[in-house]
Design a protein around this motif. Structure first.
Motif, PDB file in Angstrom:
ATOM      1  N   THR A 199       1.250  -1.521  -0.051  1.00  0.00           N
ATOM      2  CA  THR A 199      -0.626   0.074  -0.175  1.00  0.00           C
ATOM      3  C   THR A 199       0.934   1.172   0.271  1.00  0.00           C
ATOM      4  O   THR A 199       0.269   1.892  -0.030  1.00  0.00           O
ATOM      5  N   THR A 201       2.626   2.651   2.160  1.00  0.00           N
ATOM      6  CA  THR A 201       2.413   2.759   3.851  1.00  0.00           C
ATOM      7  C   THR A 201       4.089   3.177   4.858  1.00  0.00           C
ATOM      8  O   THR A 201       4.303   4.223   5.297  1.00  0.00           O
ATOM      9  N   VAL A 207      10.489   8.083   5.929  1.00  0.00           N
ATOM     10  CA  VAL A 207      10.635   9.071   5.966  1.00  0.00           C
ATOM     11  C   VAL A 207      10.677   9.432   6.715  1.00  0.00           C
ATOM     12  O   VAL A 207      11.635  11.385   6.935  1.00  0.00           O
TER      13      VAL A 207
ATOM     14  N   ARG B  62      13.153  10.742  -3.974  1.00  0.00           N
ATOM     15  CA  ARG B  62      13.525  10.046  -2.526  1.00  0.00           C
ATOM     16  C   ARG B  62      14.441   9.986  -1.944  1.00  0.00           C
ATOM     17  O   ARG B  62      15.154   9.709  -1.095  1.00  0.00           O
ATOM     18  N   CYS B  65      14.695  12.805   0.315  1.00  0.00           N
ATOM     19  CA  CYS B  65      14.134  12.034   1.711  1.00  0.00           C
ATOM     20  C   CYS B  65      15.042  10.870   2.022  1.00  0.00           C
ATOM     21  O   CYS B  65      14.623  10.280   3.460  1.00  0.00           O
ATOM     22  N   GLY B  66      15.811  10.120   1.671  1.00  0.00           N
ATOM     23  CA  GLY B  66      16.558   9.317   2.084  1.00  0.00           C
ATOM     24  C   GLY B  66      16.192   7.610   1.621  1.00  0.00           C
ATOM     25  O   GLY B  66      16.358   6.753   2.688  1.00  0.00           O
ATOM     26  N   LEU B  67      15.036   7.993   1.503  1.00  0.00           N
ATOM     27  CA  LEU B  67      14.452   6.318   0.562  1.00  0.00           C
ATOM     28  C   LEU B  67      15.475   5.851   0.268  1.00  0.00           C
ATOM     29  O   LEU B  67      14.740   5.023  -0.474  1.00  0.00           O
ATOM     30  N   LYS B  90      15.921  14.274   7.870  1.00  0.00           N
ATOM     31  CA  LYS B  90      13.851  13.405   7.892  1.00  0.00           C
ATOM     32  C   LYS B  90      13.176  14.494   8.930  1.00  0.00           C
ATOM     33  O   LYS B  90      12.189  13.798   8.446  1.00  0.00           O
ATOM     34  N   SER B  91      13.948  14.424   9.664  1.00  0.00           N
ATOM     35  CA  SER B  91      13.091  15.118  10.689  1.00  0.00           C
ATOM     36  C   SER B  91      12.354  16.493  10.652  1.00  0.00           C
ATOM     37  O   SER B  91      11.530  17.284  10.786  1.00  0.00           O
ATOM     38  N   TYR B  95       7.016  15.187   3.442  1.00  0.00           N
ATOM     39  CA  TYR B  95       7.070  14.472   2.368  1.00  0.00           C
ATOM     40  C   TYR B  95       5.712  13.750   2.168  1.00  0.00           C
ATOM     41  O   TYR B  95       5.366  12.655   2.544  1.00  0.00           O
ATOM     42  N   MET B  96       5.071  13.781   0.632  1.00  0.00           N
ATOM     43  CA  MET B  96       4.098  13.259   0.662  1.00  0.00           C
ATOM     44  C   MET B  96       4.556  12.511  -0.656  1.00  0.00           C
ATOM     45  O   MET B  96       4.322  12.918  -2.117  1.00  0.00           O
ATOM     46  N   PRO B  97       3.898  10.704  -0.932  1.00  0.00           N
ATOM     47  CA  PRO B  97       4.902  10.454  -2.029  1.00  0.00           C
ATOM     48  C   PRO B  97       3.799  10.641  -2.699  1.00  0.00           C
ATOM     49  O   PRO B  97       3.049  10.966  -2.698  1.00  0.00           O
ATOM     50  N   ARG B  99       1.786   7.794  -4.817  1.00  0.00           N
ATOM     51  CA  ARG B  99       0.729   7.177  -4.230  1.00  0.00           C
ATOM     52  C   ARG B  99       0.199   7.951  -2.400  1.00  0.00           C
ATOM     53  O   ARG B  99       0.378   7.751  -1.762  1.00  0.00           O
ATOM     54  N   SER B 101      -0.338   7.151   0.456  1.00  0.00           N
ATOM     55  CA  SER B 101      -0.121   5.904   1.615  1.00  0.00           C
ATOM     56  C   SER B 101       0.137   6.619   2.893  1.00  0.00           C
ATOM     57  O   SER B 101       0.882   6.589   3.739  1.00  0.00           O
ATOM     58  N   LEU B 102      -1.024   6.239   3.311  1.00  0.00           N
ATOM     59  CA  LEU B 102      -1.518   6.452   5.114  1.00  0.00           C
ATOM     60  C   LEU B 102      -2.431   5.839   4.772  1.00  0.00           C
ATOM     61  O   LEU B 102      -2.925   4.748   4.355  1.00  0.00           O
ATOM     62  N   TYR B 103      -2.544   5.037   5.957  1.00  0.00           N
ATOM     63  CA  TYR B 103      -3.462   4.061   6.679  1.00  0.00           C
ATOM     64  C   TYR B 103      -4.938   4.320   6.519  1.00  0.00           C
ATOM     65  O   TYR B 103      -5.491   5.086   7.640  1.00  0.00           O
ATOM     66  N   PHE B 115       1.467  10.446  12.801  1.00  0.00           N
ATOM     67  CA  PHE B 115       3.180  10.814  11.964  1.00  0.00           C
ATOM     68  C   PHE B 115       3.519  11.820  13.165  1.00  0.00           C
ATOM     69  O   PHE B 115       4.633  12.449  13.497  1.00  0.00           O
ATOM     70  N   PHE B 119       7.100  11.573  14.755  1.00  0.00           N
ATOM     71  CA  PHE B 119       7.925  13.276  14.310  1.00  0.00           C
ATOM     72  C   PHE B 119       8.407  13.324  16.127  1.00  0.00           C
ATOM     73  O   PHE B 119       8.874  14.544  15.712  1.00  0.00           O
TER      74      PHE B 119
END
Lengths: 366, 324
Positions: A199, A201, A207, B62, B65-67, B90-91, B95-97, B99, B101-103, B115, B119
């Motif tokens: 998904t 997440t 990040v 990415r 963002c360190g991804l 990161k702090s 970042y908003m990907p 897609r 991607s929240l629960y 979130f 943080f």
């Protein structure tokens, strides 16, 4: 701490909200317990028995009655004339044949050796072995009741302890607990991480300044709690429904169950680090945990009778150790000391798996 | 004016660099390679990344963002080294990907709180910030609703709120408005403008040219290379040619033969309009007109037009060395 708590809380919410998965996770062990507990029986009842009673005396009839009253055998054929065992087995009229000689009654009176013949259809070797053991026991107890301890001579070798009636549920059910723990834990953790990958997440979590250990431990705890709950339910059902004995220390079992659960959860995480989708995670978890846990743990086949390479392989199957631990504690009140050769390798295996799974877990998307 | 990210106060010059990217290279998979990107973005700037799919926009974001890790090159973000201070970076990033991607099984409030904790936003501050985010996103009435049950626009606003919960100094948004209705899109950009006024640096990618026009500066990225970096107004100034726009019907879909006409640089078909980039109107109008009419097209009008951002980018894409 704040991050760890947040992940644990979120994971618990996932578990509680997903009612369907929760139901399956609780039902699956119960279904398996019932299936294995009832359908897959290694002990036998009502083995069809054919009798050729050449003597047809009061003594011989008493012996036959002892067979039928034991509950292990059902009389399907009772003849005074000769019975051809091959024919009986081929026609599947019985699985065992008891032949009583003409002078059975007379020999019994004189205290001479009695050549009673007992034949079994060994095309089902398990049944044959067990039927033979039952027959021996019955004949022995007949003689014992008649002559006391100096009974003449049936040559009885098998001595069965802890499960005197050879009831398999007594050792099948604890073994089942070992397999269910492994399967459910690995399944749950591998799915939870794979789902976050699927998904997207996970990307959002990665990040943040969260640490790998925080993610993994935060995910382990809620599932550990759930698995323990399932474990308690399964063991209670094993005891109160299937009548499995519990003579050892519940505390000792609880401690080692936790080690074993951790081990299973770590396998799940390890799987999830390699797969991208929930589907693959599920398949991998089932194949990796189920087959070895059933086949290579000593649950079905004794490890001692496996060829050497396979026997070596069983040393990395965690269920192998836990099986001995749980049977030892439940059936034999085994102590920490007696189980040291199971406990030590299990702890080492768990430690290695946890470290490897945390190290392999990537905080990047590559 | 409500202050979402109050960073302006400590910066009097208004010219401090927020993101410095130095010669970043990345090859991974079949696409999305970066072939040496160098870029600096000022504090409080709205910086737009424009480019076709697979050009390397997401890869660049990415990496920041360190991804994913760059093969070569370095970057600093708010003065922090991208190779060493990744956790600190990161702090300071929201970042908003691409897609959502929240629960989906958590409520709006639960997502935000999760979130906030991730943080390590202190509990006292958390509720206050939550209220502020609710106010700008107007999600308050839906606080108890599961994220799965939100509309597309509301989901985007929730995702933005989650990315803002720790008042990041830099906001990185990967095509945040793709698939969102026009009204929500405009609203979303109003919020971004406000954030940048308060000093938040915004790096945003978008496929929409009207959104690109709302950035302070834009960069066009293609095949992992930056082709142009300028203000939206400055970009068309880099277009050295004339745009000749034919209006009509039944224009042919393929224009290979037109590109062979001397003086024609590129051709784009946009519905009933055919935009031809050329050196001068006189040199090509006749030839193109003949060609169109021979292929059965009907021309209603011809005019010269000022080049748009898009025209410039298409032109730059064709000019790029190694372009196939």
């Amino acid at each position: 701490m704040q991050r760890l708590r947040a992940i644990m809380k979120k994971e618990l919410l996932h578990i509680i909200r997903d009612v369907r998965s929760l139901t399956i996770i609780f039902l699956l062990p119960l279904i398996m317990l019932v299936l294995y507990g009832y359908a897959i029986r290694l002990d036998l009842k009502n083995i069809p028995l054919a009798v050729w009673d050449a003597d047809n005396s009061q003594e011989s009839r008493e012996l036959i009655r002892a067979f039928t009253h034991s509950g292990y055998f059902t009389l399907t054929l009772h003849a005074i004339t000769p019975v051809d065992p091959l024919e009986v087995f081929q026609e599947r009229r019985a699985k065992s044949v008891l032949a009583i000689p003409v002078d059975y009654g007379a020999r019994l009176h004189d205290g001479r050796a009695i050549p009673v013949q007992f034949l079994s259809d060994a095309s089902e070797s398990n049944t044959a072995t067990i039927a033979g053991q039952y027959a021996e026991q019955i004949i022995l107890s007949r003689l014992m009741s008649r002559f006391g301890t100096d009974a003449p001579l049936p040559d009885v070798r098998a001595l069965v302890l802890f499960n005197p009636e050879l009831e398999s549920k007594v050792f099948v059910v604890p073994g089942l607990v070992a397999i269910l723990f492994m399967m459910i834990c690995a399944l749950m953790t591998s799915i939870t991480i794979a789902r976050e990958k699927e998904t997207g997440t996970l990307e959002q979590i990665l990040v943040s300044p969260v640490r790998t250990a925080e993610i993994i431990i935060g995910k382990l705890f809620p599932y550990m709690f759930l698995a323990s709950l399932i474990g308690v339910v399964v063991i209670l059902i094993a005891i109160f429904w299937f009548g499995a004995p519990f003579v050892g220390s519940p505390l000792l079992l609880a401690v080692f169950s936790i080690v074993y659960l951790l081990c299973s959860l770590a396998i799940g995480i390890l799987i999830s680090t390699r797969v991208r989708t929930v589907q693959v995670a599920m398949m991998a978890a089932l194949v990796i945990t189920m087959l070895p846990s059933i086949m290579l743990s000593g649950f079905v086949f004794p490890i001692a009778s496996m060829p050497l390479p396979i026997r070596i392989l069983t040393h990395i199957v965690p269920a192998r150790y836990f099986l001995v631990i749980i049977r030892g504690i439940m059936l034999k009140d085994a102590s920490l000391y007696l189980l040291r050769f199971q406990i030590l390798p299990l702890c080492i295996l768990t430690f290695i798996l946890l470290v490897v799974s945390i190290r392999r877990f990537r905080t990047t998307l590559e | 004016m409500f202050v979402l990210g109050a960073h302006r106060a400590n910066d009097e010059t208004g010219d401090a660099m927020s993101i410095l990217i130095d010669d970043i290279h990345k090859t991974y998979g079949a696409q999305g390679a970066l072939a040496g990107v160098t870029l600096s973005i000022r504090e409080g700037e709205r910086f737009g990344l424009i480019g076709p799919d697979g050009a390397g926009k997401s890869s660049l974001m990415r990496i920041l963002c360190g991804l994913i890790r760059a093969d070569r090159g370095s970057f600093t973000l708010c003065g922090l080294d991208g190779n060493r201070d990744l956790r600190a970076i990161k702090s300071s990033i929201g970042y908003m990907p691409q897609r959502f991607s929240l629960y989906p099984d958590l409520t709006v409030a639960e997502n935000l709180r999760f979130f906030a904790d991730l943080f390590t936003v202190p509990r006292r501050e958390r509720d206050e910030r939550l209220e502020r985010l609710y106010r700008f996103s107007r999600l308050k009435p839906f606080a108890a609703r599961r994220a799965a049950a939100l509309s597309g626009g509301m989901k985007q606003k929730l995702a933005l709120s989650c990315a803002l919960i720790h008042t990041p100094r830099v906001l990185i948004l990967d095509e945040p408005t793709t698939g969102v209705d026009p009204v929500s899109r405009r609203e979303f950009w109003d919020i971004l403008s406000e954030l940048s006024r308060d000093g938040t640096t915004i790096l945003v990618s978008t496929p929409y040219m009207d959104e690109a026009a709302r950035c302070d500066r834009i960069a066009f990225i293609h095949h992992g290379r930056l082709l142009a970096v300028d203000t939206p107004a400055g970009i068309p100034g880099r277009f050295p040619l004339t745009i000749l726009e034919f209006r009509g019907r039944r224009f042919p879909v393929r224009h290979d033969d037109m590109l062979r006409v001397r003086g024609v640089a590129s051709v784009r078909l946009l519905g009933d309009r055919l935009r031809v980039a050329c050196e001068s109107r006189e040199a090509v109008e006749r030839a193109v007109r003949d060609m169109l009419e021979r292929s059965g097209a009907e021309i209603l009008s011809v005019r010269t037009d000022t080049p748009s951002i898009e025209d410039t980018f298409v032109h730059l894409m064709h000019e790029e060395p190694g372009h196939v």
